[in-house]
Design an enzyme around this catalytic site. Structure first.
Site, PDB file in Angstrom:
ATOM      1  CG  ASP A  71      -2.049   0.945   0.898  1.00  0.00           C
ATOM      2  OD1 ASP A  71      -1.982   1.955   0.117  1.00  0.00           O
ATOM      3  OD2 ASP A  71      -3.091   0.882   1.793  1.00  0.00           O
TER       4      ASP A  71
HETATM    5  C1  BGC Z   1      -4.894   3.448   0.045  1.00  0.00           C
HETATM    6  C2  BGC Z   1      -5.073   2.354  -1.174  1.00  0.00           C
HETATM    7  C3  BGC Z   1      -4.675   3.265  -2.553  1.00  0.00           C
HETATM    8  C4  BGC Z   1      -3.496   3.759  -2.279  1.00  0.00           C
HETATM    9  C5  BGC Z   1      -3.055   4.574  -3.731  1.00  0.00           C
HETATM   10  C6  BGC Z   1      -3.575   4.113   0.117  1.00  0.00           C
HETATM   11  O1  BGC Z   1      -3.608   5.373   0.965  1.00  0.00           O
HETATM   12  O2  BGC Z   1      -4.943   2.695   1.290  1.00  0.00           O
HETATM   13  O3  BGC Z   1      -6.164   1.967  -1.234  1.00  0.00           O
HETATM   14  O4  BGC Z   1      -5.082   2.232  -3.433  1.00  0.00           O
HETATM   15  O5  BGC Z   1      -3.244   4.736  -1.181  1.00  0.00           O
HETATM   16  O6  BGC Z   1      -3.961   5.938  -3.802  1.00  0.00           O
END
Ligand code: BGC
Length: 758
Positions: free
Chosen positions: A232
């Site tokens: 993530d």
């Molecule tokens: C989120 C993800 C997301 C990523 C990219 C993170 O803060 O938890 O679900 O895909 O950011 O935006």
């Protein structure tokens, strides 16, 4: 590109190039290696449309992204209980990825809804792992059929936003395996997502991003995942440990910082280069899979997707209550009350936030359809208030109409990625408005726009409630079609609605203390808990009404008895006995009647969405295998079925069971217990093998005991049969030494244990 060609390419790369490839080039791209012609590819959020950012990148949905189509959020799509529908949505998203030259869409998000408080519940599918897994697999297959990838997220046990980057989800293995893992497991086994995104949180103390058990042993070793694991955004703590654990790609770019650490670790001998090679190989497999399937000439018909989004929303919304106000009959005049009728909340905040190219509200849709209705604002979303004048105006409109429809829900600030809710209530001004309108007109309907359950203190005062969830940019079309009966509601709840927050099983522990979030309710999440506790709920899991009625009959269970490695077929008939065509979600639940481990009363193990014309009848068939009956046995680290009777229940919800039967399942796996001197007689005596082996010793002890009791009549009176049996049952083997009156010497116990384990 062939596997051998990728290997050959890796052989040509320097250690620096390989380490570099293990992190992003920027916020949304992998790195290119120009010297070797390796291209960079782009990924984008997800999951219910594209948030493709051009220049100013961020993971919070703050900066603008391209104009796109916002489909209903997962809270809604799960309620469709319809694999084909979510598959269709996936195909449309996959095709728009092709148009926008995106290799991977970051979704689906499948974390389990442990508490109604999780700020990100709107983006997650269900409290039930079977439903979440089936819907996730259908979405992934849909997207990936278009030649682009998905990133199922957030692996794993990321069921709260509070302290999401540091908190540890502490759960026992059975709970992880039965509740928090299966959505990922099913998706991997049925749809092989191109990538998996590991979560921010730790699991039992170890960050997901450096958890070898999670990313390598379970995900790849047991489930057979073939793609790459991406972090993530910002989930990496110790990059070197991560590489070794199976985290292939770090996102976003760490500006070369972690790449350097990987190089140093290899040079100093702390990290075996083979792990870096493996990560690079997995990343390149996917990069080239996209490059070879890229079709940038794919058209993107946003207007068509807008209508698809309306159709999907229509099949997701859940009619929670209806005492006859719906559908609004022809000739009846409606009053639309509440700002969400004009400016609906149709998506959640954060990384999934989409820049919709257009939005159709209920007011827009009702105008376009030429419906007879008035509109008043009722409350102001931005200030979260309703003045006395606004309420008076709403009451007047309600009185002048045949049906008053209050469009209520949670403003953006009430639920979002990044933080949890602190309560389960609607804004106070909206509750006040609903009460006032319901008083003015008994035909009051509430339409809810929310990503997670809300308390409904006014439920007995309103005639009907339609749960619209966060229905995407065409939400108004679906709402109007359902309200006026052009379409028939067919969504069913993918989560329980408790009466109040404190009823929820995680209530005492949710959020945790500091960084420790203990999942103490174990497997008893959602309806698994409410059913076991026999608690009243506001609306149960699986619930959803229709404008027609369905009758269930002719339950057939293929065999009265099966072995756990055999399949069981369950068939039944469903008939539409009402006047209107409609769909229902036929649900199959399995329960173990008697078990030595603590198990829920019933668990969803099958569902089918079926369409029936009035008077039409269809046969629905389910095939159940071992997993439908098994629990995760932590002793053998495997799924296990205990021999015994199981209930098979068919329902319209977890609390509306229409047909039920039983089947006996016989275990084919013999679990050999290990005995020690601390093993108690109850356990030993329930194992026929052990009884046979221990019999000579027991006889001897019984003989000694009866001899002792002859000498003391008073003692015999003091010890009832029940008490005597209990004392015996709960006594450890070693107790023989003390209670046999010297008949069993200590070293004999070692021999007994050895015999038992032989
Ligand atoms: C989120 C993800 C997301 C990523 C990219 C993170 O803060 O938890 O679900 O895909 O950011 O935006």
């Amino acid at each position: 590109m062939q596997k051998s060609e990728i290997k050959a390419l890796i052989a040509k790369m320097t250690l620096e190039e390989k380490a570099g490839l293990c992190s992003g080039g920027d916020f949304w791209h992998t790195k290119a290696v120009e010297r070797l012609g390796i291209p960079a590819v782009m990924v984008s959020d997800g999951p219910h449309g594209l948030r493709k950012q051009d220049l100013k990148a961020d993971h919070l949905g703050v900066n603008d992204s391209i104009k796109a189509v916002c489909m209903p959020a997962a809270c809604a799509t799960a309620a469709s209980f319809d694999r084909d529908l979510i598959g269709k949505m996936g195909r449309s998203i996959g095709s728009s990825c092709q148009h926008e030259q995106l290799s991977v869409v970051l979704g689906p998000a499948v974390n389990i809804k442990r508490s109604p408080l999780c700020g990100r519940n709107f983006e997650y599918l269900s409290e039930d792992p079977y439903l979440a897994g089936e819907m996730a697999a259908a979405y992934i297959n849909g997207v990936q059929s278009q030649g682009v990838g998905t990133s199922i997220k957030h692996f794993a046990a990321n069921s709260q936003e509070h302290r999401r980057m540091s908190s540890s989800s502490n759960a026992d293995e059975r709970t992880l395996r039965e509740i928090y893992f299966p959505a990922f497991e099913t998706a991997v086994k049925k749809a092989q997502p191109w990538t998996v995104m590991c979560s921010y949180n730790r699991i039992n103390g170890t960050y997901a991003s450096e958890n070898k058990w999670l990313l390598t042993d379970v995900l790849r070793g047991e489930w057979g995942f073939e793609g790459f694991v991406v972090s993530d955004w910002g989930a990496v703590s110790d990059r070197v440990k991560g590489v070794e654990a199976g985290l292939d790609l770090e996102m976003p770019s760490s500006g070369g910082y972690n790449d350097k650490r990987i190089v140093e670790a290899v040079r100093s001998g702390r990290l075996d280069e083979k792990y870096v090679d493996l990560a690079v190989e997995r990343i390149l497999n996917i990069v080239y899979r996209y490059v070879e399937n890229a079709k940038p000439e794919t058209p993107w018909d946003k207007e068509a997707d807008h209508l698809l989004s309306a159709k999907i929303a229509e099949e997701c919304m859940v009619l929670l209550k209806n005492n006859g106000a719906l559908p609004i009959k022809s000739g009846e005049k409606a009053a639309f009350i509440g700002e969400f009728a004009e400016r609906p909340r149709f998506q959640g905040g954060g990384s999934s936030h989409i820049n919709s190219f257009k939005v159709t509200s209920a007011v827009d849709a009702a105008k376009a359809e030429g419906r007879d209705f008035t509109y008043v604002k009722g409350y102001d979303v931005s200030s979260d208030t309703a003045t006395d004048e606004m309420i008076a105006e709403a009451v007047k409109a309600a009185k002048e109409a045949d049906v008053a429809v209050v469009f209520a829900g949670l403003p953006d600030s009430y639920e979002s990625e990044g933080y949890d809710r602190s309560h389960m209530r609607l804004p106070e001004c909206q509750n006040r408005l609903i009460e006032a309108v319901a008083e003015a007109n008994p035909n009051t309907v509430v339409v809810l726009h929310n990503g997670s359950p809300v308390e409904m203190p006014w439920i007995d005062k309103v005639n009907a409630v339609l749960e619209a969830y966060l229905g995407g940019q065409a939400v108004g079309i679906a709402e109007v079609d359902l309200l006026f009966g052009k379409a028939n509601p067919c969504g069913h709840l993918a989560e329980s609605f408790p009466i109040k927050l404190s009823d929820n099983p995680s209530y005492l522990y949710y959020g945790g203390e500091g960084n420790e979030a203990d999942y103490r309710e174990g497997v008893f999440v959602g309806y698994r808990y409410y059913d076991k506790k026999e608690m009243a709920v506001l609306f149960p899991f699986g619930h959803g009404l229709s404008y027609t009625r369905f009758e269930y009959s002719d339950l057939e269970i293929s065999k009265p008895e099966i072995a756990d490695n055999e399949e069981l077929r369950v068939r039944l008939k469903v008939k539409n006995v009402g006047e209107m065509a409609g769909k229902t979600a036929v649900q199959l639940y399995v329960g173990d009647k008697k078990s030595t481990v603590m198990r829920p009363v019933r668990e969803l193990k099958g569902f089918e969405k079926i369409h029936l014309e009035p008077g039409e009848e269809k046969t629905v068939e389910f095939v159940l295998d071992k997993r439908a009956f098994a629990y995760y046995n932590v002793g053998i680290h495997d799924w296990h079925v205990e021999t015994g009777e199981f209930t098979i229940e068919i329902g319209e919800s977890s609390r509306d069971i229409r047909l039920s039967g039983t089947v006996k399942v016989n275990s084919t796996v013999k679990i050999k217990p290990r005995y020690t001197a601390d093993s108690i007689f109850m356990d030993i005596m329930s194992d026929p093998d052990a009884v046979r082996k221990i019999e000579p010793f027991i006889k001897k002890m019984r003989g000694d005991q009866s001899a002792a009791s002859e000498t003391s009549e008073a003692a015999a009176e003091a010890v009832t049969d029940d008490m005597g049996n209990a004392m015996f049952n709960y006594m450890p083997l070693r107790g023989l030494v003390m209670f046999s009156g010297g008949g069993v010497p200590g070293d004999l116990i070692d021999k007994v244990v050895e015999t038992l384990n032989s």
